[in-house]
Design a protein around this motif. Structure first.
Motif, PDB file in Angstrom:
ATOM      1  N   ASP A 141       0.574  -1.655   0.156  1.00 22.43           N
ATOM      2  CA  ASP A 141      -0.166  -0.330   0.268  1.00 22.43           C
ATOM      3  C   ASP A 141       0.878   1.488   0.443  1.00 22.43           C
ATOM      4  O   ASP A 141       0.814   2.099  -0.553  1.00 22.43           O
ATOM      5  N   VAL A 142       1.390   1.232   1.084  1.00 22.52           N
ATOM      6  CA  VAL A 142       2.462   2.639   0.571  1.00 22.52           C
ATOM      7  C   VAL A 142       3.904   1.274   0.751  1.00 22.52           C
ATOM      8  O   VAL A 142       4.285   0.927   1.747  1.00 22.52           O
ATOM      9  N   LYS A 143       4.996   2.035   0.110  1.00 19.79           N
ATOM     10  CA  LYS A 143       6.088   2.145   0.644  1.00 19.79           C
ATOM     11  C   LYS A 143       7.370   2.939   0.818  1.00 19.79           C
ATOM     12  O   LYS A 143       7.649   4.516   0.053  1.00 19.79           O
ATOM     13  N   PHE A 144       7.992   2.915   1.503  1.00 15.22           N
ATOM     14  CA  PHE A 144       9.099   3.673   1.860  1.00 15.22           C
ATOM     15  C   PHE A 144      10.423   3.388   1.542  1.00 15.22           C
ATOM     16  O   PHE A 144      10.917   2.262   1.826  1.00 15.22           O
ATOM     17  N   PHE A 145      11.885   4.174   1.570  1.00 19.36           N
ATOM     18  CA  PHE A 145      13.029   3.724   1.457  1.00 19.36           C
ATOM     19  C   PHE A 145      13.143   5.122   2.113  1.00 19.36           C
ATOM     20  O   PHE A 145      14.084   5.962   1.982  1.00 19.36           O
ATOM     21  N   LYS A 220      -2.140   7.742   7.038  1.00 20.83           N
ATOM     22  CA  LYS A 220      -3.223   7.586   7.102  1.00 20.83           C
ATOM     23  C   LYS A 220      -3.658   8.909   5.516  1.00 20.83           C
ATOM     24  O   LYS A 220      -4.201   8.354   5.002  1.00 20.83           O
ATOM     25  N   GLU A 221      -2.725   9.637   5.059  1.00 18.53           N
ATOM     26  CA  GLU A 221      -2.839  10.411   4.095  1.00 18.53           C
ATOM     27  C   GLU A 221      -3.586   9.822   2.726  1.00 18.53           C
ATOM     28  O   GLU A 221      -4.241   9.697   1.924  1.00 18.53           O
ATOM     29  N   ARG A 222      -2.620   8.914   2.278  1.00 21.54           N
ATOM     30  CA  ARG A 222      -2.117   7.962   1.352  1.00 21.54           C
ATOM     31  C   ARG A 222      -3.626   6.840   1.220  1.00 21.54           C
ATOM     32  O   ARG A 222      -3.653   6.433   0.129  1.00 21.54           O
ATOM     33  N   CYS A 223      -3.878   6.045   2.117  1.00 15.92           N
ATOM     34  CA  CYS A 223      -4.376   5.195   2.335  1.00 15.92           C
ATOM     35  C   CYS A 223      -5.858   4.623   3.515  1.00 15.92           C
ATOM     36  O   CYS A 223      -6.434   3.851   3.124  1.00 15.92           O
TER      37      CYS A 223
END
Ligand code: DC
Length: 227
Positions: A141-145, A220-223
């Motif tokens: 759902d969200v990917k961080f690097f 929160k904002e994205r999904c």
């Protein structure tokens, strides 16, 4: 499969584990420390006296040992065949040898299956490693690097070690980190790199709380609105 999957990839000592654990707490999600899995296989191979260049033997170890991962106070508890190795997998020799295990495609396949199974058995998961967004959970759902300058990462690693490995100077720690980066980035399978759709966060000048706050706001904002 979990209905919320957040991946956090990045180089050694970029703060991934701490951030992933705290973010998981805030999201009421399970936390998966995939580096601990590579470390556990490394330790099991060392204990069995296996030649770390013998890929078939390493695969046997990954398949035959029983690895258990459970949430403890502030960390993941790792057992191999029911023996708690949580502390031992952090020893510098294990850290240095893990690259052998991380470079074997069949061992990676085996661990990737375990990681996907972990996500299948839980509702929400925050997972951290090198290839979580690129290989293991391409549909996360969200990917961080997470990144940080090598000097800052060396200082963090020294603080983590808390004098346990006081033989190593800051310069030596930094050199070891840079060597691991090179090995992680140049690996043919599951190399360290941001997924095309990852959000890259430079944590050099940020506190842990600031990083967690930033990531939480983005999740929160994205999904979460639609979950
Ligand atoms: O994040 P860490 O320092 O605990 O990782 C230990 C080793 O495992 C390191 O050599 C990188 C490797 N690793 C990997 O290849 N893929 C992952 N998903 C996680 C860790």
């Amino acid at each position: 499969m979990a209905d919320l999957i957040i991946t956090i990839d990045g180089p050694a000592a970029s703060g991934k584990s701490t951030v992933a654990r705290l973010l998981a707490e805030k999201l009421d999600a399970s936390f998966l420390d995939t580096g601990a899995m590579y470390r556990a296989v490394t330790l099991a191979a060392m204990q069995a006296g296996v030649d770390l260049n013998d890929e078939l033997k390493l695969l046997d170890i990954a398949r035959e040992c029983e690895f258990q991962f459970s949430a403890g106070a502030g960390k993941t508890i790792i057992c191999i065949d029911n023996v708690d190795v949580t502390e031992r997998i952090r020893e510098p020799e294990v850290t240095a040898n893990a690259r052998h295990i991380a470079g074997v495609p069949e061992v990676r396949d085996e661990l990737v299956q375990m990681q996907r199974q972990f996500a299948a058995d839980t509702q929400r998961v925050v997972t951290e490693g090198r290839d979580q967004g690129t290989v293991v959970f391409g549909d996360a759902d969200v990917k961080f690097f997470l990144t940080a300058e090598a000097g800052e990462r060396a200082r963090r690693r020294q603080a983590d070690l808390g004098g346990k490995d006081s033989n190593q100077s800051l310069e030596q720690i930094q050199r070891a980190i840079e060597e691991r980066d090179k090995s992680d980035e140049s690996r043919a399978v599951g190399p360290l790199k941001p997924a095309d759709d990852a959000i890259v966060v430079d944590t050099t000048d940020l506190s842990i709380d600031e990083v967690v706050g930033k990531l939480l706001a983005l999740v929160k904002e994205r999904c979460l609105k639609s979950k």
